[in-house]
Design an enzyme around this catalytic site. Structure first.
Site, mmCIF file in Angstrom:
data_model
loop_
_atom_site.group_PDB
_atom_site.id
_atom_site.type_symbol
_atom_site.label_atom_id
_atom_site.label_comp_id
_atom_site.label_asym_id
_atom_site.label_seq_id
_atom_site.Cartn_x
_atom_site.Cartn_y
_atom_site.Cartn_z
ATOM 1 N N HIS A 67 0.834 -1.220 0.000
ATOM 2 C CA HIS A 67 0.000 0.000 0.000
ATOM 3 C C HIS A 67 0.862 1.259 0.000
ATOM 4 O O HIS A 67 0.433 2.303 0.509
ATOM 5 C CB HIS A 67 -0.956 0.026 1.198
ATOM 6 C CG HIS A 67 -1.661 -1.270 1.442
ATOM 7 N ND1 HIS A 67 -2.866 -1.585 0.879
ATOM 8 C CD2 HIS A 67 -1.283 -2.367 2.160
ATOM 9 C CE1 HIS A 67 -3.233 -2.809 1.249
ATOM 10 N NE2 HIS A 67 -2.280 -3.310 2.013
ATOM 11 N N LYS A 85 17.125 21.503 -11.598
ATOM 12 C CA LYS A 85 16.428 20.245 -11.892
ATOM 13 C C LYS A 85 17.276 19.213 -12.629
ATOM 14 O O LYS A 85 18.125 19.541 -13.433
ATOM 15 C CB LYS A 85 15.185 20.521 -12.759
ATOM 16 C CG LYS A 85 14.110 21.338 -12.106
ATOM 17 C CD LYS A 85 13.349 20.600 -11.019
ATOM 18 C CE LYS A 85 12.499 19.466 -11.572
ATOM 19 N NZ LYS A 85 11.407 19.982 -12.425
ATOM 20 N N SER A 129 16.130 21.148 -16.934
ATOM 21 C CA SER A 129 14.965 21.998 -17.158
ATOM 22 C C SER A 129 15.424 23.289 -17.824
ATOM 23 O O SER A 129 16.463 23.842 -17.461
ATOM 24 C CB SER A 129 14.301 22.299 -15.814
ATOM 25 O OG SER A 129 13.496 23.456 -15.923
ATOM 26 N N GLU A 164 9.785 8.518 -17.289
ATOM 27 C CA GLU A 164 8.460 9.114 -17.513
ATOM 28 C C GLU A 164 7.933 8.747 -18.899
ATOM 29 O O GLU A 164 6.759 8.420 -19.077
ATOM 30 C CB GLU A 164 8.539 10.635 -17.366
ATOM 31 C CG GLU A 164 8.860 11.065 -15.943
ATOM 32 C CD GLU A 164 9.318 12.517 -15.886
ATOM 33 O OE1 GLU A 164 8.526 13.403 -16.225
ATOM 34 O OE2 GLU A 164 10.490 12.749 -15.536
#
Ligand code: ARG
Length: 450
Positions: A154, A281, A275, A288
């Site tokens: 979970h 970043k 970025s 992704e």
């Protein structure tokens, strides 16, 4: 000129051509030529063409194979599909005798053959990539043998385990993904050529000879099934999609691990992106995109199932649309396996220590070892957890008084149960998250992957 102009008074319209002609199948060029070489070989074997005619067509086809290999084969706007292009070019090279190439076959059994030849080739590549991917996980497991992380259920911390155990879970999935491709190969290696358009031929063609020339061990038993079924293409798409889903699950974790909140892992500069706006970043774009491309794969799987569901026997032009789906999902998988393997290989792991709560089961199991029924032990540790929480403490802060208040069978030395590596060392069940189990898995995987 089309392959079928004889019956028509008017030339095909532009609109018909734009809508029906296929360019997607151009990547089947090499296998289409290979199938044609086997087919004319069979035609010669059974005496449907002479040795000279065979030599002429065979030489032309080998010339085409060389052009396909160095990417110099030229398709024309007027080629309806890859099959038409090959036949057109053979006739250009050898003249009228080239018109014998299509004897005793149809584009229907030809495309059924081409797709099988093609998918047998890509299957071998995907299986190699999966072996490499799983091998990278095994190497990471070995290189990070002492690293401990929490397991999760979970997405809540559950038990302390070796990071290697977590990584190897994905290696086992990859081994199963690979074996799915492998077992599909067996069904795929059934030759459909010789089924002709739908019902076979009155000519003395021999599908067994063509199959043998192609290295197919088995020949179709029913011509309608041979030209009209695409269940194996669907199965290939499923094999790819399930593998993509497994990659997507891993990718979700890689993204989580790279966050400052989890902070389990850092990935190499060469496999992460920056970025344009935020200078600090470092983004896990590969993972992704793997997640994103999986959406397309699931779409393709749905499409290939829907494509088949209302088709009367046998061949229907709808089936041309299977190419787009199978090629796109297979391309996605090929790119994903390559990129995710590279990203993983660059990982350095530095997870924080699992929370002491992950040792709660150890406290219950020590009581079980002293004869307490598990349910009672669970309640006792539950009381202990609740008492500590009420004081804003964790299991790290547990003292002998807390323990005796929870159950009289606790001993004062039990406070040491909160050591994560000791917890892993106590674990003895087969296949569990222990160092011995990891060592056994590595050995077993190395055998499977070698
Ligand atoms: N382009 C077709 C396909 O991909 C090949 C078979 C065409 N057969 C025909 N009779 N038009 O399925």
């Amino acid at each position: 000129m089309t392959l079928w102009s004889g019956r028509f008074d008017d030339a095909p319209s532009d609109v018909l051509w734009r809508y029906t002609a296929s360019q997607t199948d151009r990547r089947l060029l090499a296998v289409d030529i290979r199938g044609s070489i086997a087919h004319v070989g069979m035609l010669a074997d059974v005496g449907l063409i002479s040795a000279d005619e065979h030599a002429a067509i065979d030489t032309a086809l080998h010339q085409l194979a060389a052009d396909a290999a160095d990417d110099t084969f030229e398709f024309l706007e007027t080629d309806e599909d890859v099959h038409s292009a090959v036949e057109r070019r053979v006739i250009e090279l050898v003249g009228d005798v080239g018109r014998k190439l299509h004897t005793g076959r149809s584009r229907n059994d030809q495309i059924a053959l081409d797709i099988r030849l093609y998918l047998l080739e890509t299957s071998a590549i995907r299986r190699r990539q999966l072996t490499e991917f799983a091998g990278t996980l095994v190497e990471l497991a070995q290189a990070n043998a002492d690293v401990i992380v929490p397991s999760y259920t979970h997405l809540q911390q559950a038990q302390a385990i070796p990071l290697a155990h977590h990584l190897l879970a994905y290696a086992w999935m990859a081994v199963r993904d690979r074996s799915r491709f492998e077992s599909l190969d067996e069904r795929m290696a059934v030759s459909p050529i010789g089924a002709s358009a739908s019902g076979g031929s009155s000519l003395p063609i021999d599908p067994y000879i063509t199959a043998q020339r192609l290295g197919f061990p088995v020949v179709f038993p029913n011509s309608l099934d041979a030209v009209g079924s695409r269940d194996l293409v669907a199965e290939y798409v499923f094999c790819c999609t399930q593998t993509m889903v497994d990659m997507s699950r891993l990718s979700e974790e890689l993204v989580l691990w790279a966050t400052s909140e989890f902070d389990w892992a850092t990935f190499g500069d060469a496999v992460t992106t920056g970025s344009s706006a935020l200078p600090q970043k470092k983004n896990p774009d590969i993972a992704e995109l793997a997640r994103g491309k999986t959406a397309g794969a699931i779409g393709s799987l749905t499409s290939i199932m829907a494509l088949q569901k209302a088709l009367p026997l046998a061949y229907n032009r709808d089936l041309q649309e299977d190419k787009e789906h199978v090629f796109s999902v297979d391309d996605a998988l090929g790119g994903t396996l390559e990129a995710i393997t590279a990203m993983l290989a660059s990982a350095s792991f530095h997870p924080p220590r699992p929370s002491s709560w992950t040792m709660a089961l150890d406290f219950a199991e020590v009581l079980v070892g002293r004869g307490v029924p598990f349910r009672r032990a669970h309640e006792a540790v539950g009381r202990l957890v609740s008492r500590l929480l009420a004081d804003g403490r964790t299991l790290d802060d547990v003292n002998p008084d807390d323990l005796s208040a929870a159950d009289e069978l606790f001993e004062s030395g039990d406070v040491a149960l909160t050591d994560a590596s000791e917890s892993i060392r106590r674990r003895m069940s087969s296949g569990g998250g222990s160092f011995e189990s990891v060592a056994q898995q590595i050995e077993a995987l190395q055998r499977l992957l070698s």
